[in-house]
Design an enzyme around this catalytic site. Structure first.
Site, PDB file in Angstrom:
ATOM      1  N   PRO A 185      52.082  40.854  33.503  1.00  0.00           N
ATOM      2  CG  PRO A 185      52.016  39.256  35.221  1.00  0.00           C
ATOM      3  CD  PRO A 185      52.777  40.457  34.742  1.00  0.00           C
ATOM      4  N   GLY A 191      45.420  39.617  32.484  1.00  0.00           N
ATOM      5  CA  GLY A 191      44.584  38.570  31.910  1.00  0.00           C
ATOM      6  C   GLY A 191      43.477  39.078  30.998  1.00  0.00           C
ATOM      7  CB  SER A 251      48.180  36.863  32.308  1.00  0.00           C
ATOM      8  OG  SER A 251      47.132  36.324  33.064  1.00  0.00           O
ATOM      9  CD  GLN A 268      50.252  35.138  36.593  1.00  0.00           C
ATOM     10  OE1 GLN A 268      49.481  35.295  35.644  1.00  0.00           O
ATOM     11  NE2 GLN A 268      49.875  34.619  37.745  1.00  0.00           N
ATOM     12  CE1 TYR A 294      47.591  34.804  40.876  1.00  0.00           C
ATOM     13  CE2 TYR A 294      46.510  34.322  38.808  1.00  0.00           C
ATOM     14  CZ  TYR A 294      46.895  35.228  39.768  1.00  0.00           C
ATOM     15  OH  TYR A 294      46.580  36.548  39.621  1.00  0.00           O
ATOM     16  CB  THR A 349      50.963  35.892  40.869  1.00  0.00           C
ATOM     17  OG1 THR A 349      51.499  36.383  39.638  1.00  0.00           O
ATOM     18  CG2 THR A 349      50.179  37.004  41.544  1.00  0.00           C
ATOM     19  NE  ARG A 378      40.355  41.688  41.484  1.00  0.00           N
ATOM     20  CZ  ARG A 378      41.170  41.027  40.697  1.00  0.00           C
ATOM     21  NH1 ARG A 378      40.806  40.723  39.463  1.00  0.00           N
ATOM     22  NH2 ARG A 378      42.348  40.659  41.123  1.00  0.00           N
ATOM     23  CE  LYS A 428      52.524  40.873  38.688  1.00  0.00           C
ATOM     24  NZ  LYS A 428      51.145  40.810  39.189  1.00  0.00           N
ATOM     25  CB  SER A 461      53.542  43.565  42.328  1.00  0.00           C
ATOM     26  OG  SER A 461      52.270  43.624  41.719  1.00  0.00           O
ATOM     27  CG  HIS A 510      47.301  41.399  41.601  1.00  0.00           C
ATOM     28  ND1 HIS A 510      47.662  40.093  41.752  1.00  0.00           N
ATOM     29  CD2 HIS A 510      46.467  41.416  40.528  1.00  0.00           C
ATOM     30  CE1 HIS A 510      47.066  39.341  40.839  1.00  0.00           C
ATOM     31  NE2 HIS A 510      46.333  40.137  40.073  1.00  0.00           N
ATOM     32  N   GLY A 533      52.997  48.890  39.269  1.00  0.00           N
ATOM     33  CA  GLY A 533      51.886  49.548  39.968  1.00  0.00           C
ATOM     34  C   GLY A 533      51.914  51.046  39.754  1.00  0.00           C
ATOM     35  NE  ARG A 588      48.486  54.196  34.771  1.00  0.00           N
ATOM     36  CZ  ARG A 588      48.751  52.998  35.314  1.00  0.00           C
ATOM     37  NH1 ARG A 588      49.961  52.473  35.237  1.00  0.00           N
ATOM     38  NH2 ARG A 588      47.800  52.305  35.932  1.00  0.00           N
ATOM     39  NE  ARG A 634      44.082  49.014  36.441  1.00  0.00           N
ATOM     40  CZ  ARG A 634      44.663  48.712  37.602  1.00  0.00           C
ATOM     41  NH1 ARG A 634      45.907  49.086  37.824  1.00  0.00           N
ATOM     42  NH2 ARG A 634      43.999  48.039  38.531  1.00  0.00           N
TER      43      ARG A 634
HETATM   44  C1  LIG Z   1      43.115  43.690  33.963  1.00  0.00           C
HETATM   45  C2  LIG Z   1      44.260  43.183  34.784  1.00  0.00           C
HETATM   46  C3  LIG Z   1      44.521  41.821  34.817  1.00  0.00           C
HETATM   47  C4  LIG Z   1      45.592  41.336  35.567  1.00  0.00           C
HETATM   48  N1  LIG Z   1      45.860  40.021  35.539  1.00  0.00           N
HETATM   49  C5  LIG Z   1      46.915  39.544  36.227  1.00  0.00           C
HETATM   50  C6  LIG Z   1      47.234  38.166  36.162  1.00  0.00           C
HETATM   51  O1  LIG Z   1      46.595  37.383  35.480  1.00  0.00           O
HETATM   52  N2  LIG Z   1      48.298  37.766  36.896  1.00  0.00           N
HETATM   53  C7  LIG Z   1      49.044  38.608  37.667  1.00  0.00           C
HETATM   54  O2  LIG Z   1      49.993  38.184  38.329  1.00  0.00           O
HETATM   55  N3  LIG Z   1      48.760  39.917  37.716  1.00  0.00           N
HETATM   56  C8  LIG Z   1      47.727  40.401  37.019  1.00  0.00           C
HETATM   57  N4  LIG Z   1      47.450  41.735  37.052  1.00  0.00           N
HETATM   58  C9  LIG Z   1      48.335  42.650  37.789  1.00  0.00           C
HETATM   59  C10 LIG Z   1      49.473  43.165  36.885  1.00  0.00           C
HETATM   60  O3  LIG Z   1      50.390  42.140  36.584  1.00  0.00           O
HETATM   61  C11 LIG Z   1      50.270  44.296  37.518  1.00  0.00           C
HETATM   62  O4  LIG Z   1      50.704  43.899  38.794  1.00  0.00           O
HETATM   63  C12 LIG Z   1      49.491  45.616  37.624  1.00  0.00           C
HETATM   64  O5  LIG Z   1      48.591  45.754  36.563  1.00  0.00           O
HETATM   65  C13 LIG Z   1      50.448  46.792  37.642  1.00  0.00           C
HETATM   66  O6  LIG Z   1      49.762  47.980  37.851  1.00  0.00           O
HETATM   67  P1  LIG Z   1      49.340  48.983  36.663  1.00  0.00           P
HETATM   68  O7  LIG Z   1      48.200  48.352  35.965  1.00  0.00           O
HETATM   69  O8  LIG Z   1      48.972  50.224  37.417  1.00  0.00           O
HETATM   70  O9  LIG Z   1      50.548  49.189  35.772  1.00  0.00           O
HETATM   71  C14 LIG Z   1      46.392  42.241  36.321  1.00  0.00           C
HETATM   72  C15 LIG Z   1      46.123  43.607  36.273  1.00  0.00           C
HETATM   73  C16 LIG Z   1      45.078  44.093  35.513  1.00  0.00           C
HETATM   74  C17 LIG Z   1      44.842  45.568  35.463  1.00  0.00           C
HETATM   75  C1  LIG Z   2      41.393  33.299  38.697  1.00  0.00           C
HETATM   76  C2  LIG Z   2      40.835  34.629  38.434  1.00  0.00           C
HETATM   77  C3  LIG Z   2      41.293  35.253  37.148  1.00  0.00           C
HETATM   78  C4  LIG Z   2      41.569  36.665  37.312  1.00  0.00           C
HETATM   79  C5  LIG Z   2      41.900  37.290  36.006  1.00  0.00           C
HETATM   80  C6  LIG Z   2      43.084  38.159  36.089  1.00  0.00           C
HETATM   81  C7  LIG Z   2      42.867  39.292  37.016  1.00  0.00           C
HETATM   82  O1  LIG Z   2      41.905  39.999  36.976  1.00  0.00           O
HETATM   83  C8  LIG Z   2      43.860  39.589  37.999  1.00  0.00           C
HETATM   84  O2  LIG Z   2      44.759  38.763  38.262  1.00  0.00           O
HETATM   85  O3  LIG Z   2      43.789  40.694  38.591  1.00  0.00           O
END
Ligand SMILES: Cc1cc2nc3c(=O)[nH]c(=O)nc-3n(C[C@H](O)[C@H](O)[C@H](O)COP(=O)(O)O)c2cc1C
Ligand SMILES: CCCCCCC(=O)C(=O)O
Length: 363
Positions: A79, A81, A108, A129, A131, A157, A166, A228, A250, A252, A284, A287, A307
């Site tokens: 997931p 966003g 997401s 997914q 929260y 999550t 960030r 997660k 994870s 995240h 995580g 690649r 990503r």
């Molecule tokens: C831009 C972005 C947005 C994300 N948004 C969410 C989200 O909304 N909910 C969530 O559980 N994880 C979110 N994640 C985490 C991903 O689900 C995942 O754990 C992570 O991207 C895995 O690592 P990778 O990007 O290196 O593959 C986000 C990650 C990125 C990069």
């Molecule tokens: C409530 C904040 C939204 C975050 C958007 C998704 C994101 O960047 C992440 O989970 O990481």
């Protein structure tokens, strides 16, 4: 004319060139010093293969299932966003690509496209997914919508009681766009309207979230619940006790707590603690097909990709996401062949050597 990307890292380079810096930074960067962001990639480089030869690999079978849902290969879509910041078709394009590649997508909570639009775009198998929100009724409404729209599981999550720091987003003055799924659900003062992610997260996400919330979530839905954001054996055992249907190891994507280990480094202790009670997924830094093989050898049932999917989407829309997933499927297939593993059950712990294995062998 530029040549087509030959691996998923080249998609990242394309995305970097195409996207406005603010959007690219939002997708690609991590929390604070970004130690974990680098470690998510580098930890794979410290795991070596122990391949077997003279095995008939004329047929390779990567097929598997999770919670009874079949996939061509153990590679799912994580997931992520705000995907319309990568491409106007956002999550709908990703869902279609996941369906075309016969894999599972986790949508997401912070998608730009609505649950309904994603559900009606194709007949992919999807998980939703979630929260835990300060306003618990928002969770109830979202879960009911996911159920009505054919989603098959809830991914809760649990690593985000507050948003990680960030700093790239802070410097860029990143502004959270409209979140269609939440429209009308939140009180007007906390609707996203040009504020920072951090402000929105602290107004909406519950920082009192705890193990009892899993029990509560189970009381409002019959869908299986996966957690997660687990990184330790202690929490993995508690999650199993809480009755979850699966665990996602994870960090995240290194966007929350910096200086936690790479997910691949935390995987084995979780696998040992859970000892087969529920399926384990890890994400995580994946690649390469070789990265995925390493996680399977360390005991994961499947991996999720974050990503790279976004970079494929930014570069070439749905087609780019399909290319990314197919590249990883093809690379995994080749790794299995070159390691002497015609099927997933042939991949064992003895096919890899970790840093710990090397240290132990020196004692
Ligand atoms: C831009 C972005 C947005 C994300 N948004 C969410 C989200 O909304 N909910 C969530 O559980 N994880 C979110 N994640 C985490 C991903 O689900 C995942 O754990 C992570 O991207 C895995 O690592 P990778 O990007 O290196 O593959 C986000 C990650 C990125 C990069
Ligand atoms: C409530 C904040 C939204 C975050 C958007 C998704 C994101 O960047 C992440 O989970 O990481």
């Amino acid at each position: 004319m530029e040549s087509d990307p030959v691996n998923v890292n080249e998609f990242q380079e394309l995305a970097r060139k195409i996207l406005p810096k603010m959007n690219y930074d939002f997708f690609s960067r991590g929390a604070e010093d970004e130690y974990t962001l680098r470690e998510n990639i580098q930890a794979f480089q410290r795991i070596m293969f122990r391949p077997r030869v003279l095995v008939d690999v004329s047929k390779i079978d990567m097929s598997t299932s999770l919670l009874g849902f079949k996939m061509t290969a153990p590679i799912m879509v994580a997931p992520t966003g705000l995907l319309q910041l990568a491409h106007p078709e956002g999550e709908v394009a990703v869902a279609r690509a996941a369906a075309a590649c016969n894999t599972l997508m986790v949508l997401s909570f912070s998608s730009n496209c609505t649950i309904e639009d994603v559900a009606s775009s194709c007949d992919a198998i999807r998980f939703y997914q979630l929260y835990i929100y300060k306003q618990r009724d928002v969770c109830v409404k979202l879960v009911k919508r996911a159920e009505r729209n054919g989603f098959k599981a809830i991914v809760l999550t649990v690593d985000t009681p507050r948003l990680g720091r960030r700093e790239a987003d802070m410097k860029n003055k990143f502004v959270i766009p409209k979140l269609s799924n939440l429209e009308g659900l939140l009180s007007v003062e906390i609707e996203p309207k040009g504020g920072s992610l951090e402000a929105f997260a602290s107004a909406t996400l519950s920082d009192s979230l705890n193990w009892k919330d899993i029990e509560w979530l189970r009381s409002i839905t019959n869908l299986p619940i996966l957690v997660k954001g687990i990184l330790t054996a202690e929490d993995a055992r508690k999650a199993v006790e809480a009755g979850v249907a699966g665990i996602i190891v994870s960090n995240h994507g290194a966007r929350q707590l910096d200086y936690v280990p790479a997910s691949i480094s935390a995987l084995e202790e979780v696998v040992r603690a859970v000892s087969g009670a529920v399926p384990i997924i890890v994400d995580g830094g994946f690649r390469r097909g070789t990265d995925i093989f390493k996680a399977l050898a360390l005991g994961a049932n499947a991996v999720m990709i974050g990503r790279p999917v976004i970079y494929g989407l930014a570069a070439k829309g749905e087609y780019g996401v399909r290319q990314v997933i197919k590249m990883l499927q093809n690379e995994l297939e080749l790794t299995m062949a070159l390691s002497g593993c015609p099927s997933l059950k042939d991949i064992t712990r003895s096919h890899v050597q970790t840093e710990n294995d090397r240290l132990r062998s020196m004692l």
